[in-house]
Design a protein around this motif. Structure first.
Motif, PDB file in Angstrom:
ATOM      1  N   PRO A  33       0.831  -1.195   0.000  1.00 49.68           N
ATOM      2  CA  PRO A  33       0.000   0.000   0.000  1.00 49.68           C
ATOM      3  C   PRO A  33       0.875   1.258   0.000  1.00 49.68           C
ATOM      4  N   THR A  34       0.468   2.251  -0.774  1.00 53.49           N
ATOM      5  CA  THR A  34       1.256   3.474  -0.892  1.00 53.49           C
ATOM      6  C   THR A  34       0.462   4.716  -0.520  1.00 53.49           C
ATOM      7  N   GLY A  35      -0.746   4.556  -0.013  1.00 50.39           N
ATOM      8  CA  GLY A  35      -1.591   5.691   0.338  1.00 50.39           C
ATOM      9  C   GLY A  35      -1.106   6.396   1.594  1.00 50.39           C
ATOM     10  N   PRO A  36      -1.780   7.474   1.983  1.00 48.83           N
ATOM     11  CA  PRO A  36      -1.364   8.226   3.159  1.00 48.83           C
ATOM     12  C   PRO A  36      -1.446   7.409   4.453  1.00 48.83           C
ATOM     13  N   ALA A  37      -2.403   6.509   4.541  1.00 51.19           N
ATOM     14  CA  ALA A  37      -2.509   5.682   5.746  1.00 51.19           C
ATOM     15  C   ALA A  37      -1.319   4.728   5.863  1.00 51.19           C
ATOM     16  N   ALA A  38      -0.745   4.315   4.747  1.00 55.09           N
ATOM     17  CA  ALA A  38       0.383   3.385   4.775  1.00 55.09           C
ATOM     18  C   ALA A  38       1.635   4.043   5.328  1.00 55.09           C
ATOM     19  N   GLY A  39       1.754   5.345   5.194  1.00 52.28           N
ATOM     20  CA  GLY A  39       2.934   6.043   5.688  1.00 52.28           C
ATOM     21  C   GLY A  39       3.025   6.044   7.201  1.00 52.28           C
ATOM     22  N   GLN A  40       1.904   5.857   7.888  1.00 53.70           N
ATOM     23  CA  GLN A  40       1.883   5.894   9.347  1.00 53.70           C
ATOM     24  C   GLN A  40       2.058   4.514   9.977  1.00 53.70           C
ATOM     25  N   ARG A  41       2.117   3.486   9.180  1.00 54.95           N
ATOM     26  CA  ARG A  41       2.248   2.132   9.715  1.00 54.95           C
ATOM     27  C   ARG A  41       3.683   1.847  10.139  1.00 54.95           C
ATOM     28  N   ALA A  42       3.811   0.931  11.062  1.00 58.30           N
ATOM     29  CA  ALA A  42       5.126   0.556  11.561  1.00 58.30           C
ATOM     30  C   ALA A  42       5.866  -0.276  10.529  1.00 58.30           C
ATOM     31  N   THR A  43       7.178  -0.144  10.513  1.00 55.88           N
ATOM     32  CA  THR A  43       8.013  -0.970   9.651  1.00 55.88           C
ATOM     33  C   THR A  43       8.313  -2.284  10.365  1.00 55.88           C
ATOM     34  N   LEU A  44       8.932  -3.219   9.670  1.00 55.19           N
ATOM     35  CA  LEU A  44       9.231  -4.516  10.278  1.00 55.19           C
ATOM     36  C   LEU A  44      10.133  -4.380  11.500  1.00 55.19           C
ATOM     37  N   PRO A  45      11.234  -3.622  11.445  1.00 57.07           N
ATOM     38  CA  PRO A  45      12.051  -3.497  12.670  1.00 57.07           C
ATOM     39  C   PRO A  45      11.285  -2.860  13.829  1.00 57.07           C
ATOM     40  N   GLU A  46      10.405  -1.904  13.545  1.00 60.53           N
ATOM     41  CA  GLU A  46       9.614  -1.291  14.615  1.00 60.53           C
ATOM     42  C   GLU A  46       8.610  -2.287  15.190  1.00 60.53           C
ATOM     43  N   THR A  47       8.136  -3.198  14.366  1.00 59.75           N
ATOM     44  CA  THR A  47       7.197  -4.203  14.837  1.00 59.75           C
ATOM     45  C   THR A  47       7.889  -5.237  15.715  1.00 59.75           C
ATOM     46  N   LEU A  48       9.097  -5.625  15.338  1.00 58.91           N
ATOM     47  CA  LEU A  48       9.821  -6.650  16.084  1.00 58.91           C
ATOM     48  C   LEU A  48      10.328  -6.134  17.420  1.00 58.91           C
ATOM     49  N   THR A  49      10.781  -4.882  17.464  1.00 56.53           N
ATOM     50  CA  THR A  49      11.282  -4.282  18.696  1.00 56.53           C
ATOM     51  C   THR A  49      10.617  -2.923  18.878  1.00 56.53           C
ATOM     52  N   PRO A  50       9.386  -2.879  19.386  1.00 56.24           N
ATOM     53  CA  PRO A  50       8.633  -1.625  19.441  1.00 56.24           C
ATOM     54  C   PRO A  50       9.263  -0.555  20.314  1.00 56.24           C
ATOM     55  N   GLY A  51      10.006  -0.899  21.332  1.00 56.29           N
ATOM     56  CA  GLY A  51      10.578   0.108  22.221  1.00 56.29           C
ATOM     57  C   GLY A  51      11.822   0.767  21.692  1.00 56.29           C
ATOM     58  N   SER A  52      12.453   0.210  20.677  1.00 58.07           N
ATOM     59  CA  SER A  52      13.731   0.739  20.209  1.00 58.07           C
ATOM     60  C   SER A  52      13.662   1.221  18.771  1.00 58.07           C
ATOM     61  N   SER A  53      12.571   1.911  18.406  1.00 58.67           N
ATOM     62  CA  SER A  53      12.485   2.436  17.042  1.00 58.67           C
ATOM     63  C   SER A  53      13.409   3.631  16.909  1.00 58.67           C
ATOM     64  N   ALA A  54      14.166   3.687  15.837  1.00 59.08           N
ATOM     65  CA  ALA A  54      15.174   4.728  15.653  1.00 59.08           C
ATOM     66  C   ALA A  54      14.555   6.071  15.315  1.00 59.08           C
ATOM     67  N   GLY A  55      13.397   6.100  14.657  1.00 62.12           N
ATOM     68  CA  GLY A  55      12.825   7.340  14.192  1.00 62.12           C
ATOM     69  C   GLY A  55      11.980   8.072  15.210  1.00 62.12           C
ATOM     70  N   SER A  56      11.623   7.456  16.326  1.00 60.30           N
ATOM     71  CA  SER A  56      10.733   8.123  17.283  1.00 60.30           C
ATOM     72  C   SER A  56      11.528   8.641  18.461  1.00 60.30           C
ATOM     73  N   SER A  57      10.976   9.637  19.137  1.00 59.58           N
ATOM     74  CA  SER A  57      11.622  10.167  20.323  1.00 59.58           C
ATOM     75  C   SER A  57      11.395   9.223  21.497  1.00 59.58           C
ATOM     76  N   ALA A  58      12.147   9.405  22.582  1.00 55.28           N
ATOM     77  CA  ALA A  58      12.143   8.442  23.673  1.00 55.28           C
ATOM     78  C   ALA A  58      10.806   8.365  24.401  1.00 55.28           C
ATOM     79  N   GLY A  59      10.145   9.492  24.667  1.00 57.49           N
ATOM     80  CA  GLY A  59       8.935   9.455  25.461  1.00 57.49           C
ATOM     81  C   GLY A  59       7.655   9.562  24.662  1.00 57.49           C
ATOM     82  N   ALA A  60       7.740   9.765  23.371  1.00 52.49           N
ATOM     83  CA  ALA A  60       6.538   9.996  22.569  1.00 52.49           C
ATOM     84  C   ALA A  60       5.855   8.684  22.230  1.00 52.49           C
TER      85      ALA A  60
END
Length: 72
Positions: A33-60
Motif C-alpha cells: 500500500p502506498t496511500g497516506p494511511a500506509a505512511g503511518q504504519r510501523a516498519t518490520l524493525p519497529e514491529t519486532l522491537t517496538p521500544g527501540s524504534s530509531a525514528g521516534s523520540s524516547a517518550g513519545a
C-alpha cells in the motif's frame, strides 16, 4: 503391500500438500500500500522491537491508526 508407517507418512504428506495449496485463501496479486494511511504504519524493525524504534523520540507515543480498506 504397504505397511502402516508408509501409509501414515503418505497420508501426512498428502494432508500437508493440500494445506499448502488451499490454506492461504488469498486472491489477487500481492501489493504494497502506498496511500497516506500506509505512511503511518510501523516498519518490520519497529514491529519486532517496538521500544527501540530509531525514528521516534524516547517518550513519545502515538495512537494507532485505523486499518485501511483493501483495494477493489
Amino acid at each position: 503391500m504397504l505397511k502402516a508407517p508408509q501409509i501414515l507418512v503418505r497420508t501426512l504428506v498428502l494432508a500437508a500438500s493440500a494445506a499448502a495449496l488451499f490454506g492461504c485463501g488469498q486472491r489477487g496479486p500481492l501489493y504494497l500500500p502506498t496511500g497516506p494511511a500506509a505512511g503511518q504504519r510501523a516498519t518490520l524493525p519497529e514491529t519486532l522491537t517496538p521500544g527501540s524504534s530509531a525514528g521516534s523520540s524516547a517518550g513519545a507515543t502515538q495512537a494507532p491508526t485505523p486499518a485501511a480498506s483493501a483495494p477493489r
